[in-house]
Every structure is written in structure tokens, then in C-alpha cells.
Design an enzyme around this catalytic site. Structure first.
Site, PDB file in Angstrom:
ATOM      1  N   TRP A  33      -7.023   7.679  -1.032  1.00 33.70           N
ATOM      2  CA  TRP A  33      -5.624   7.541  -0.636  1.00 33.70           C
ATOM      3  C   TRP A  33      -5.314   6.106  -0.248  1.00 33.70           C
ATOM      4  O   TRP A  33      -4.322   5.520  -0.686  1.00 33.70           O
ATOM      5  CB  TRP A  33      -5.305   8.481   0.533  1.00 33.70           C
ATOM      6  CG  TRP A  33      -3.838   8.537   0.830  1.00 33.70           C
ATOM      7  CD1 TRP A  33      -2.945   9.462   0.383  1.00 33.70           C
ATOM      8  CD2 TRP A  33      -3.078   7.602   1.601  1.00 33.70           C
ATOM      9  NE1 TRP A  33      -1.672   9.168   0.839  1.00 33.70           N
ATOM     10  CE2 TRP A  33      -1.732   8.022   1.582  1.00 33.70           C
ATOM     11  CE3 TRP A  33      -3.406   6.445   2.299  1.00 33.70           C
ATOM     12  CZ2 TRP A  33      -0.714   7.336   2.238  1.00 33.70           C
ATOM     13  CZ3 TRP A  33      -2.392   5.739   2.950  1.00 33.70           C
ATOM     14  CH2 TRP A  33      -1.061   6.198   2.919  1.00 33.70           C
TER      15      TRP A  33
ATOM     16  N   TYR B 187      -2.739   3.370  -1.803  1.00 37.74           N
ATOM     17  CA  TYR B 187      -1.691   2.823  -0.938  1.00 37.74           C
ATOM     18  C   TYR B 187      -1.712   1.294  -0.952  1.00 37.74           C
ATOM     19  O   TYR B 187      -0.668   0.650  -1.015  1.00 37.74           O
ATOM     20  CB  TYR B 187      -1.896   3.353   0.479  1.00 37.74           C
ATOM     21  CG  TYR B 187      -0.762   3.087   1.440  1.00 37.74           C
ATOM     22  CD1 TYR B 187       0.453   3.732   1.311  1.00 37.74           C
ATOM     23  CD2 TYR B 187      -0.921   2.184   2.495  1.00 37.74           C
ATOM     24  CE1 TYR B 187       1.487   3.496   2.201  1.00 37.74           C
ATOM     25  CE2 TYR B 187       0.111   1.947   3.391  1.00 37.74           C
ATOM     26  CZ  TYR B 187       1.310   2.613   3.240  1.00 37.74           C
ATOM     27  OH  TYR B 187       2.329   2.376   4.120  1.00 37.74           O
TER      28      TYR B 187
ATOM     29  N   ASP C  46      -2.364  13.363  -1.380  1.00 41.09           N
ATOM     30  CA  ASP C  46      -1.587  13.271  -0.144  1.00 41.09           C
ATOM     31  C   ASP C  46      -0.955  14.616   0.231  1.00 41.09           C
ATOM     32  O   ASP C  46      -0.341  15.290  -0.605  1.00 41.09           O
ATOM     33  CB  ASP C  46      -0.486  12.224  -0.328  1.00 41.09           C
ATOM     34  CG  ASP C  46       0.321  12.025   0.931  1.00 41.09           C
ATOM     35  OD1 ASP C  46      -0.131  11.273   1.799  1.00 41.09           O
ATOM     36  OD2 ASP C  46       1.396  12.644   1.048  1.00 41.09           O
TER      37      ASP C  46
END
Length: 522
Positions: free
Chosen positions: A439, A443, A459
Site C-alpha cells: 500500500w 501511495y 486498501d
């Protein structure tokens, strides 16, 4: 969209970019179609100038015009910028044409000065292709070479500083990236047939950047722009002492090439943001502008993105509700990665407080003449954090060791968070760092590397946004499969889904940063 977009070609560069022939471009030019502003430039053979599609001058005859996909292409063809429509103030959409991932990454590096001290071969190495192939891609998608693009950016920035500021010409030369005042004067004499000072309208007194407290510029974007949403997103994450948001204005202390300075961003007239930059060395101004464009996503073309995402029946109402939603960028990759580690399994407010404490204890204090308005420190450098004792950090031991290890990795590789290779390569490289999971890697790719197709498919917030009426959520694999239709704008799809869940910009909600870092830590 996969990297095979690199091979897109056609009868001409403009066709590859817009699927419009010259006659269609001329009709749009004749109607002053603002939708093409920043997407095409019009060279007028009878005058030797090139214009924006919105130029107020009388429309020339069809036989006297040629169309180019970039200002650099028009300038390389021998045209000079129009003094009426001022191509330097058009929306900068070069990296968001959706035609080439490699060109977009190379443009981002050029904005950060990649060609100031290196050649095209070195730039090609950084984006994963040879110099010859990079030149070919630039010619295909922008109609100009990488060097021509860099030179045109420099000239247009100088032209904007001449027209929009009272800086002395010597300071304009330095601030726009020219190596010398002599080279600056020669370039403008050759391009415009007059010295640069003659392009300044009126004879107002010159004011040095040091005496005037910095340089103020207006940067153009393509409407709509959700300024409130952007500001709330940044305010929720503002590091105490390093960033401050108050009365609709964003302020930030930042270090570029070792030079500390201040940045202030606020809405300007029309479709602009007004940026005030105060740095001791004017030579860093092009990089300051590149950072502002990245953080505030000024290069996005919302019409193109929204039209694509609206084809999905679940995304269409979300796009209609937030047509100006942008993908907030990051000022520094190392800072963003540190915040990712700090935020694991705690709230955004808790992570923000930790980042503020880290900055106060290990960041460089601002000088008395720069401190104020809530700004006191610069964010710590990798050097400052790589040598500290993990046990001294106010966090679990494993996380503290990961943070120190991350600093060491960033110190060893200054280009660690720069856009290079494919999105998949970037994610794999980031996941090899201490404390970085899938994740967080996605990001960082989204916010720092400006990958419009980055997508954290694991997510929880995204899964919840696409839950069935009975509450059943898609799995990570099902979400990833569903998102294939959203390429190459999956990052914007993620932002719309987060916004639908109240994760952007409501500070009372669990944010994607909070929700997903817990998964990385697990």
C-alpha cells in the site's frame, strides 16, 4: 495502461496526442477553443510566431499555419512565442497527455533540473531507456527533443519573470536557469530580435528578490480545481513547524539543493495559483515551481481524466460530484516515506504529531528572518536520521529501526524516490525498503513519483466504497481486476472512491493513510 503506450505513433505528433487532424485543429483555433489550450500550439508562418489556441489576434489564413503538440516543438521549428497570448502562461499539460509513461517521467525529471548538469543519455538511464529511444519518444509525443524541451521551459520561465515581476534582468537570468547573463541576453536577442529588458511592459523600478522578500508568480491550471479539497487534504497532514494552513493559504518551509526557503501558495485570479517563493539562491526557482506543480497537481487535465472514469457507472456520479478533484503530490519522497512509517497503526493526527516532534528534534531550525506564521523547522534530512539511535525514537523498536534503515537507504541513493522505470519497477523497488509494504509503495508512487496509474488495490477504504448493497466487499484481487478498466487513471479513481467514503477531506473520518498503513505493518 501498460508501457506499450510508448509505441503510439501516427501521421504526426499532434495526431498521436489528440487524434485531431490539422483541419480540425484550425477550426478549434478559429473558435478560440479553450479546451485545447496547453494541448496544441499554432505556428504562423507569415509572422514567425507561435500562439495558444486562445490568442486574441486575428485568425491567420489556413495555409499560413502549422500545429504543434508542444511549445518546444513550435520553437524548435523556428517560431518565437507570441507577445499577446503569452505561451508561457498556458496550462502545462505535457506530462498528462496519456500517451507515454516514459516521456511523462522524463518530463518530471527535466522539471527538476535533470538536464542542467547531465545529458540525454543519463536522463534515459534514469527512466529505463536508451538516449536514442528517449529522443524518438519525445519527437513522437512532443514533437521536440528533450534538450529542446528543457531549453524552451527555461526561456518561457524567463519570459514570465520578465513580464510578471520587477526582478532585475540579472536575477531573471539566474532564476530561470540560465548559466550566465550573457547567455540569457544572447538567447532573447536571437529569439525575439531584442534584448530581454525591452519585453518588459512599462518602466517600473526593479526590485531585487532579496529586497522584495522573494519572487511571486502565478501558475496556471485547467479548471475545474477543487482548491478547498486540496487545502483540507494538506491541512489534515500538515507537519507542525514545517507546514501551516490558515485562512485559505498554504505555507511551507522547504530545502532544495541544500538551500532552505519558504513557499506560500494561495488562489490567484482566474485559473491560477499564486506562489511566493523566498530562497537565498534564485537558481533553485525552477525546482521550486516543479515541486509546486507536483504537489498541487497543476498538470492534470480533468476533462480527459473525468471523461474516461465516467464510463464506469459506479464512478460516474462520484466524478460528477467532484469534477475538480486532484491527486495531491508530495514535496519530498523521503519525507513521505518517513511519514508512512510513522503512521503505521496510528491515526493521521498521531502521525502528524510524531512528524512534528521528529522535525523539532532533528530538523534544521529556520533562521529568525524566515521563522514565523507557524513555521520553525525544516523536515530532517536522511543524514540527520541515519545516524540516530533507534531507541531514542518515541515509537516501537521495529518501527524505529525501519525508519533509521530507510534514512540510510535514502542517503545511499539520492534518486531513490525519483520517477524511473515502470510503475511496477518502482513499487518493487520501494517494497524492498524497510517498513514499506504494497500500500505504502503505491501511495508513494502516486504522490511523489506522480504515477497516475498507481493503485493500492488492498486498501480497505476502496473495498468499502465498492461494497455490494448487502455489504459484501470485493477482495483485493477482485478490486484489482475491476480497476483494469480505469487505466491509465487509476490513481484518480482511488481518490474519488476515498472521497465517497468521507476519507477526503473530512478530518473526522479514518483516512486512507490511517486505514492502509495498518495493513502494511501487518
Amino acid at each position: 495502461m501498460s508501457e506499450n503506450r510508448e509505441t503510439a505513433g501516427g501521421a504526426g505528433a499532434i495526431l498521436a496526442v489528440m487524434d485531431l487532424d490539422d483541419d480540425a485543429c484550425y477550426r478549434a483555433f478559429s473558435m478560440r477553443d479553450a479546451r485545447l489550450d496547453g494541448k496544441i500550439f499554432v505556428g504562423v508562418r507569415s509572422t514567425g510566431i507561435y500562439c495558444r489556441p486562445v490568442c486574441p489576434a486575428r485568425t491567420p489564413l489556413r495555409r499560413n499555419v502549422a500545429f504543434y503538440p508542444s511549445a518546444a516543438a513550435a520553437q524548435e521549428a523556428g517560431f518565437r512565442p507570441c507577445l499577446r497570448c503569452r505561451p508561457e502562461t498556458s496550462p502545462d499539460l505535457g506530462s498528462w497527455r496519456g500517451s507515454s509513461n516514459t516521456v511523462a517521467r522524463a518530463l518530471s525529471l527535466i522539471e527538476d533540473g535533470a538536464l542542467d548538469g547531465a545529458d540525454v543519455e543519463a536522463l534515459g538511464d534514469r527512466v529505463g531507456v536508451g538516449g536514442r529511444q528517449l529522443r524518438r519518444l519525445f519527437k513522437t509525443h512532443l514533437g521536440a527533443s528533450p534538450v529542446a524541451v528543457a531549453q524552451t521551459r527555461r526561456v518561457l520561465l524567463a519570459k514570465q519573470l520578465i513580464c510578471d515581476t520587477a526582478l532585475p534582468m540579472a536575477e531573471v537570468a539566474l532564476a530561470s536557469g540560465f548559466g550566465s547573463v550573457r547567455r540569457f541576453n544572447e538567447t532573447f536577442q536571437q529569439l525575439y530580435g531584442r534584448p530581454p529588458g525591452d519585453l518588459r511592459r512599462g518602466r517600473r523600478p526593479e526590485v531585487s528578490a532579496q529586497a522584495g522578500g522573494g519572487v511571486t508568480l502565478r501558475l496556471t491550471y485547467r479548471a475545474p480545481y477543487d482548491w478547498g479539497g486540496m487545502l483540507d487534504f494538506l491541512a489534515l497532514r500538515a507537519i507542525p513547524g514545517v507546514e501551516a494552513v490558515a485562512e485559505g493559504v498554504y505555507r511551507r518551509a522547504l530545502r532544495i539543493d541544500g538551500v532552505p526557503g519558504l513557499i506560500c501558495v494561495a488562489p490567484g485570479p482566474g485559473e491560477t495559483l499564486e506562489v511566493k517563493a523566498q530562497f537565498a539562491r534564485l537558481q533553485v526557482l525552477p525546482q521550486v515551481i516543479a515541486r509546486v506543480r507536483r504537489v498541487f497537481d497543476l498538470g492534470a487535465d480533468p476533462g480527459q481524466v473525468n471523461a474516461h472514469l465516467s464510463q464506469d457507472p459506479d464512478l460516474a456520479p462520484l466524478v460528477a460530484a467532484r469534477p475538480g478533484l486532484r491527486a495531491p503530490g508530495a514535496w519530498e519522497g523521503f519525507e513521505l516515506a518517513v511519514r508512512a512509517v510513522l503512521g503505521q497503526q496510528i491515526t493521521v493526527a498521531g502521525a502528524r504529531a510524531l512528524a512534528g516532534r521528529l522535525s523539532a528534534e532533528h530538523g534544521q531550525p529556520l533562521s529568525p528572518d524566515m521563522a514565523g506564521a507557524g513555521l520553525t523547522h525544516l523536515f530532517p534530512t536522511p543524514q540527520a536520521l541515519a545516524g540516530i539511535d533507534p531507541a531514542s525514537l518515541p515509537m516501537p523498536g521495529a518501527r524505529a529501526r525501519a525508519l533509521v534503515g530507510l534514512a540510510a537507504a535514502a542517503l545511499a541513493d539520492p534518486d531513490l524516490f525519483a520517477p524511473r522505470g515502470s510503475l511496477e519497477d518502482a513499487v518493487a523497488r520501494l517494497k524492498a525498503l524497510p517498513g514499506i509494504g504494497e500500500w505504502t509503495a503505491q501511495y508513494i508512487a502516486l504522490r511523489q513519483m506522480r504515477e497516475p496509474d498507481a493503485f493500492p488495490h488492498g486498501d480497505i477504504g476502496l473495498m468499502r466504497a465498492l461494497a455490494a448493497p448487502d455489504g459484501t466487499r470485493p477482495t483485493a484481487a477482485e478490486l484489482s481486476s475491476r480497476a483494469e478498466a480505469w487505466r491509465p487513471w487509476r490513481a484518480y479513481a482511488a481518490l474519488h472512491l476515498w472521497a465517497s467514503e468521507g476519507l477526503i477531506p473530512n478530518p473526522k473520518s479514518r483516512t486512507p493513510l490511517e486505514t492502509s498503513h495498518a495493513q502494511d505493518a501487518a
